[in-house]
Write a protein that holds these residues in place. Structure first.
Motif, PDB file in Angstrom:
ATOM      1  N   LEU A  88       0.837  -1.187   0.000  1.00  0.00           N
ATOM      2  CA  LEU A  88       0.000   0.000   0.000  1.00  0.00           C
ATOM      3  C   LEU A  88       0.878   1.244   0.000  1.00  0.00           C
ATOM      4  CD1 LEU A  88      -2.777   1.436   0.393  1.00  0.00           C
ATOM      5  CD2 LEU A  88      -2.392   1.185   2.868  1.00  0.00           C
ATOM      6  N   GLY A  89       0.606   2.180  -0.911  1.00  0.00           N
ATOM      7  CA  GLY A  89       1.335   3.445  -0.914  1.00  0.00           C
ATOM      8  C   GLY A  89       1.593   3.970  -2.307  1.00  0.00           C
ATOM      9  N   TYR A  90       2.173   5.160  -2.377  1.00  0.00           N
ATOM     10  CA  TYR A  90       2.576   5.758  -3.638  1.00  0.00           C
ATOM     11  C   TYR A  90       3.995   5.313  -3.964  1.00  0.00           C
ATOM     12  CZ  TYR A  90      -1.520   8.720  -3.096  1.00  0.00           C
ATOM     13  OH  TYR A  90      -2.799   9.160  -2.953  1.00  0.00           O
ATOM     14  N   ILE A  91       4.279   5.141  -5.243  1.00  0.00           N
ATOM     15  CA  ILE A  91       5.536   4.527  -5.655  1.00  0.00           C
ATOM     16  C   ILE A  91       6.757   5.294  -5.142  1.00  0.00           C
ATOM     17  CG2 ILE A  91       5.492   5.699  -7.908  1.00  0.00           C
ATOM     18  CD1 ILE A  91       7.000   2.233  -6.974  1.00  0.00           C
ATOM     19  N   HIS A  92       6.691   6.617  -5.074  1.00  0.00           N
ATOM     20  CA  HIS A  92       7.856   7.382  -4.632  1.00  0.00           C
ATOM     21  C   HIS A  92       8.091   7.281  -3.125  1.00  0.00           C
ATOM     22  CE1 HIS A  92       4.346  10.054  -4.551  1.00  0.00           C
ATOM     23  NE2 HIS A  92       4.935  10.697  -3.567  1.00  0.00           N
ATOM     24  N   GLU A 118       3.190  16.032  -8.734  1.00  0.00           N
ATOM     25  CA  GLU A 118       2.901  14.620  -8.467  1.00  0.00           C
ATOM     26  C   GLU A 118       3.270  13.743  -9.657  1.00  0.00           C
ATOM     27  OE1 GLU A 118      -1.171  15.158  -7.553  1.00  0.00           O
ATOM     28  OE2 GLU A 118      -0.815  15.588  -5.430  1.00  0.00           O
ATOM     29  N   LEU A 119       3.120  14.301 -10.858  1.00  0.00           N
ATOM     30  CA  LEU A 119       3.500  13.546 -12.048  1.00  0.00           C
ATOM     31  C   LEU A 119       5.009  13.286 -12.039  1.00  0.00           C
ATOM     32  CD1 LEU A 119       2.218  12.403 -14.689  1.00  0.00           C
ATOM     33  CD2 LEU A 119       2.997  14.497 -15.819  1.00  0.00           C
ATOM     34  N   GLY A 120       5.778  14.306 -11.663  1.00  0.00           N
ATOM     35  CA  GLY A 120       7.220  14.128 -11.568  1.00  0.00           C
ATOM     36  C   GLY A 120       7.607  13.116 -10.508  1.00  0.00           C
ATOM     37  N   ALA A 121       6.887  13.120  -9.373  1.00  0.00           N
ATOM     38  CA  ALA A 121       7.166  12.151  -8.309  1.00  0.00           C
ATOM     39  C   ALA A 121       6.861  10.733  -8.780  1.00  0.00           C
ATOM     40  CB  ALA A 121       6.339  12.492  -7.070  1.00  0.00           C
ATOM     41  N   TYR A 122       5.821  10.590  -9.563  1.00  0.00           N
ATOM     42  CA  TYR A 122       5.434   9.275 -10.103  1.00  0.00           C
ATOM     43  C   TYR A 122       6.535   8.729 -11.024  1.00  0.00           C
ATOM     44  CZ  TYR A 122       3.004   6.385 -13.655  1.00  0.00           C
ATOM     45  OH  TYR A 122       2.641   5.416 -14.566  1.00  0.00           O
ATOM     46  N   PHE A 123       6.934   9.507 -12.012  1.00  0.00           N
ATOM     47  CA  PHE A 123       7.976   9.044 -12.933  1.00  0.00           C
ATOM     48  C   PHE A 123       9.305   8.855 -12.204  1.00  0.00           C
ATOM     49  CE2 PHE A 123       5.270  10.858 -16.420  1.00  0.00           C
ATOM     50  CZ  PHE A 123       5.131   9.677 -17.125  1.00  0.00           C
ATOM     51  N   GLY A 124       9.615   9.767 -11.287  1.00  0.00           N
ATOM     52  CA  GLY A 124      10.855   9.631 -10.543  1.00  0.00           C
ATOM     53  C   GLY A 124      10.870   8.383  -9.681  1.00  0.00           C
ATOM     54  N   GLY A 125       9.727   8.070  -9.050  1.00  0.00           N
ATOM     55  CA  GLY A 125       9.632   6.878  -8.226  1.00  0.00           C
ATOM     56  C   GLY A 125       9.823   5.607  -9.025  1.00  0.00           C
ATOM     57  N   SER A 127      11.449   5.396 -11.990  1.00  0.00           N
ATOM     58  CA  SER A 127      12.822   5.378 -12.498  1.00  0.00           C
ATOM     59  C   SER A 127      13.805   4.896 -11.433  1.00  0.00           C
ATOM     60  CB  SER A 127      13.209   6.779 -12.978  1.00  0.00           C
ATOM     61  OG  SER A 127      14.514   6.797 -13.503  1.00  0.00           O
ATOM     62  N   GLU A 128      13.627   5.360 -10.205  1.00  0.00           N
ATOM     63  CA  GLU A 128      14.546   5.008  -9.122  1.00  0.00           C
ATOM     64  C   GLU A 128      14.484   3.528  -8.770  1.00  0.00           C
ATOM     65  OE1 GLU A 128      13.549   7.506  -5.879  1.00  0.00           O
ATOM     66  OE2 GLU A 128      14.316   9.333  -6.834  1.00  0.00           O
ATOM     67  N   ARG A 129      13.399   2.880  -9.088  1.00  0.00           N
ATOM     68  CA  ARG A 129      13.229   1.484  -8.706  1.00  0.00           C
ATOM     69  C   ARG A 129      13.463   0.514  -9.858  1.00  0.00           C
ATOM     70  NH1 ARG A 129      11.166   4.985  -5.706  1.00  0.00           N
ATOM     71  NH2 ARG A 129      10.846   4.674  -3.465  1.00  0.00           N
ATOM     72  N   ILE A 199      11.301  11.982 -19.280  1.00  0.00           N
ATOM     73  CA  ILE A 199      12.700  12.231 -19.601  1.00  0.00           C
ATOM     74  C   ILE A 199      13.404  12.940 -18.447  1.00  0.00           C
ATOM     75  CG2 ILE A 199      14.227  13.570 -21.104  1.00  0.00           C
ATOM     76  CD1 ILE A 199      12.245  12.987 -23.394  1.00  0.00           C
ATOM     77  N   ALA A 200      12.721  13.893 -17.814  1.00  0.00           N
ATOM     78  CA  ALA A 200      13.301  14.613 -16.680  1.00  0.00           C
ATOM     79  C   ALA A 200      13.594  13.693 -15.501  1.00  0.00           C
ATOM     80  CB  ALA A 200      12.368  15.742 -16.248  1.00  0.00           C
ATOM     81  N   SER A 201      12.921  12.547 -15.474  1.00  0.00           N
ATOM     82  CA  SER A 201      13.105  11.590 -14.378  1.00  0.00           C
ATOM     83  C   SER A 201      14.108  10.491 -14.708  1.00  0.00           C
ATOM     84  CB  SER A 201      11.748  10.963 -14.022  1.00  0.00           C
ATOM     85  OG  SER A 201      10.835  11.951 -13.595  1.00  0.00           O
TER      86      SER A 201
END
Length: 233
Positions: A88-92, A118-125, A127-129, A199-201
C-alpha cells in the motif's frame, strides 16, 4: 495525489469493465519483455489482475497502489505457489531493497495524477526502482483525441459511467451511477508533457504506440501506450 476507491467500488471493480481483455494485455506485455526479465513492478496495480497473471507466467511481481480498499482485494490473489506481493502506498514513498527489471502501469494510471509535481514524483519513483536499462510500459488517454471526440456515457448492466471532460483544464470527471455511486477525477495530460516528465526523471521514451500494439500512435487514437527505458548511466 489521491486515488481512492470506496469499498463497494473496489469489490465490484473487476466486473465494471467486462470488455477489458486482461489475457491479451498481459500476453502483449510479455512480448515486450526481454528474456532476462525476472521481476516486475506493477505501479497502480488496482485489484491486481495484471500482477497475478504475470506471476502465473513465472515472474516475481510486486504490485503497489495507494488505495487501501483496492490493495485489500489484490492481496486475496497472493498464493504460496506464486512470487506475488502487494504494498500500500505511492511509488515514490515505497521502500523496497530490490531494483526491478521492468515496470508496468496499466489502465490510465498517469491520468489519476492531477498536478505536475505529483507527475514528476510518479515518474521519478518508477525510475529510481528500475535497473539501469529497465523497461517501463504505461498506457493513458490521448489528450488530442479526447479534445476532438469527447467521451460518451457508457452503460454496463445496471450501472452508467458518465464522463465530463473539460478540454481547457484537462480535467475528466468519471461518475459511476447505479447501485453504487462514485466519482473520480482524472487529468488528461498532453503526450508531450508526459514525455518531458518521463525524460526529466531519467527515462528515455522509446515509442508511443496505439494501445497494446507495436504500431506508432496517431492523433485520433484515444488510448496510447508509452514504452520507456531507464537510462543506463
Amino acid at each position: 495525489m489521491t486515488i481512492q476507491y470506496n469499498k463497494q467500488i473496489s469489490e465490484m471493480y473487476d466486473n465494471m469493465h467486462p470488455d477489458k481483455d486482461y489475457n491479451k494485455e498481459v500476453a502483449f506485455l510479455k512480448s515486450l519483455l526481454p528474456a532476462s526479465t525476472k521481476n516486475i513492478l506493477d505501479v497502480g496495480c488496482g485489484t491486481g489482475i495484471h500482477a497475478e497473471k504475470l506471476a502465473h507466467m513465472g515472474y516475481s511481481v510486486l504490485g503497489v497502489d495507494p488505495s487501501p480498499n483496492m490493495i485489500e482485494v489484490a492481496r486475496r490473489r497472493e498464493q504460496p505457489t506464486l512470487s506475488l506481493s502487494f504494498k500500500l502506498g505511492y511509488i515514490h514513498n515505497i521502500r523496497h531493497n530490490t531494483l526491478f527489471d521492468a515496470a508496468i502501469s496499466m489502465f490510465n494510471i498517469p491520468n489519476h495524477i492531477l498536478t505536475i509535481q505529483e507527475l514528476g514524483a510518479y515518474f521519478g519513483g518508477v525510475s529510481e526502482r528500475l535497473q539501469p536499462g529497465g523497461l517501463f510500459v504505461f498506457d493513458c488517454f490521448n489528450q488530442l483525441a479526447m479534445s476532438r471526440d469527447k467521451p460518451v456515457v457508457k452503460t454496463v448492466g445496471d450501472r452508467k459511467l458518465i464522463p465530463n471532460y473539460d478540454p481547457f483544464t484537462g480535467i475528466l470527471s468519471m461518475s459511476y451511477e447505479g447501485s453504487v455511486e462514485h466519482t473520480l477525477r482524472h487529468r488528461v495530460w498532453s503526450l508531450d508533457m508526459l514525455r518531458e516528465s518521463a525524460i526529466a526523471s531519467g527515462l528515455s521514451v522509446i515509442s508511443i504506440n496505439k494501445g497494446y500494439t507495436n504500431v506508432i500512435a496517431e492523433e485520433d487514437d484515444y488510448k496510447v501506450m508509452f514504452l520507456c527505458r531507464r537510462s543506463s548511466q
